[in-house]
Design an enzyme around this catalytic site. Structure first.
Site, mmCIF file in Angstrom:
data_model
loop_
_atom_site.group_PDB
_atom_site.id
_atom_site.type_symbol
_atom_site.label_atom_id
_atom_site.label_comp_id
_atom_site.label_asym_id
_atom_site.label_seq_id
_atom_site.Cartn_x
_atom_site.Cartn_y
_atom_site.Cartn_z
ATOM 1 N N GLY A 44 0.829 -1.212 0.000
ATOM 2 C CA GLY A 44 0.000 0.000 0.000
ATOM 3 C C GLY A 44 0.852 1.245 0.000
ATOM 4 O O GLY A 44 2.031 1.181 -0.319
ATOM 5 N N ASN A 45 0.242 2.364 0.332
ATOM 6 C CA ASN A 45 1.010 3.610 0.434
ATOM 7 C C ASN A 45 0.429 4.481 1.544
ATOM 8 O O ASN A 45 -0.582 4.125 2.145
ATOM 9 C CB ASN A 45 1.044 4.333 -0.922
ATOM 10 C CG ASN A 45 -0.342 4.721 -1.401
ATOM 11 O OD1 ASN A 45 -1.050 5.501 -0.758
ATOM 12 N ND2 ASN A 45 -0.773 4.149 -2.510
ATOM 13 N N ARG A 46 1.077 5.627 1.793
ATOM 14 C CA ARG A 46 0.719 6.435 2.960
ATOM 15 C C ARG A 46 -0.421 7.419 2.728
ATOM 16 O O ARG A 46 -0.681 8.270 3.558
ATOM 17 C CB ARG A 46 1.955 7.193 3.455
ATOM 18 C CG ARG A 46 2.979 6.275 4.099
ATOM 19 C CD ARG A 46 4.128 7.075 4.693
ATOM 20 N NE ARG A 46 4.965 7.692 3.669
ATOM 21 C CZ ARG A 46 5.045 8.999 3.419
ATOM 22 N NH1 ARG A 46 4.350 9.860 4.107
ATOM 23 N NH2 ARG A 46 5.834 9.451 2.461
ATOM 24 N N ALA A 111 -4.662 7.586 -4.602
ATOM 25 C CA ALA A 111 -3.282 7.145 -4.845
ATOM 26 C C ALA A 111 -3.341 5.640 -5.091
ATOM 27 O O ALA A 111 -3.100 4.829 -4.195
ATOM 28 C CB ALA A 111 -2.414 7.467 -3.645
#
Ligand code: CTP
Length: 246
Positions: A44-46, A111
């Site tokens: 995943g991402n932030r 995102a």
């Protein structure tokens, strides 16, 4: 019982309603996506979802019917907004393709993970199985914004984001063309106070006509207002119209 905070939002909408927003369905994507690695882990991402949630709220305050398709985010549902919570890029794509055909404005603030593990296992992968290295093979995910081009109605408006680490303007303009956006919101991932997981953002807006506008560092709520102010004249029935020349 209606919560006081909710009441404030509804009165904000009552006061903030203005043409052409009440006639519109606005679709917003937000947040990260989570791509499973195994039964408990993911890639995943932030992204916090803040920018997309702020845009959904702002469109609702102006009077629109708003649907928000978001990946995992800790943020509460914005008042009045129809929220679809998804996990993966494929789920986000499927939901967006179902909702986009009635959207007069689509805003792609998510995102989305560009790749996902090719062969996730259902079970938690054991250390005894992987040994000292776990080699991952990732496969490309669908591009939600690009695929939605096929179902976005004629005359509708699309806004995208571009997160870059250099050469901001030319890369953002290339994405604007490739994904059929009318406006693109570019931000530099390396800049302090901008981008993921912070309450502020410093963005540059680029439009189809070559217009470029750099905004100062602002809270994401104000960035959302500025973006929708720029979108407003592009909406059907608004502004100088298509045939006014350049
Ligand atoms: N986007 C999308 N689906 C993807 C990737 C991106 O809908 N799989 C959308 C984003 O929501 C954003 C725009 O496309 O509005 C650009 O996203 P960005 O991550 O900056 O660009 P990418 O197309 O992923 O290109 P790259 O990572 O190579 O810069």
């Amino acid at each position: 019982m209606v919560e006081p905070g909710e009441l404030t939002e509804w009165s904000g909408r009552f006061l903030g309603r203005r043409p052409p927003w009440p006639d519109l369905h606005v679709l917003v994507t937000a947040g990260p996506t989570r791509e499973p690695l195994d039964g408990v882990r993911y890639v995943g991402n932030r992204s916090s979802g803040r920018m997309g949630f702020a845009l959904a709220r702002e469109a609702w305050l102006r009077g629109s019917r708003v649907t928000l398709v978001t990946g995992p985010s800790a943020l509460p549902d914005p008042v009045g907004v129809e929220v679809h919570r998804v996990e993966t890029a494929v789920e986000m794509r499927d939901r967006v393709l179902a909702l986009a055909p009635t959207a007069t404005l689509s805003v792609f603030a998510a995102a989305v993970a560009d790749f996902r593990p090719e062969d996730p296992s259902q079970e938690k992968r054991k250390r005894s199985e992987t040994g000292p290295h776990w080699e991952l093979r990732l496969v490309e995910n669908p591009d939600v914004a690009r695929e939605s081009r096929a179902v976005r109605p004629a005359g509708s408006v699309a806004v995208g984001f571009a997160l870059e680490t250099g050469d901001l303007e030319s890369r953002a303009r290339a994405k604007l063309e490739a994904k059929g956006f009318d406006l693109i919101v570019a931000n530099d991932a390396g800049e302090e106070g901008a981008g993921f997981d912070v309450p502020t953002n410093r963005v540059t807006l680029l439009d189809r006509r070559g217009g470029v506008e750099a905004l100062p560092l602002l809270p994401k709520e104000e960035v959302a207002r500025a973006i929708l102010d720029r979108v407003e004249p592009l909406l059907p029935g608004e502004g100088p119209g298509e045939e006014d020349g350049e």
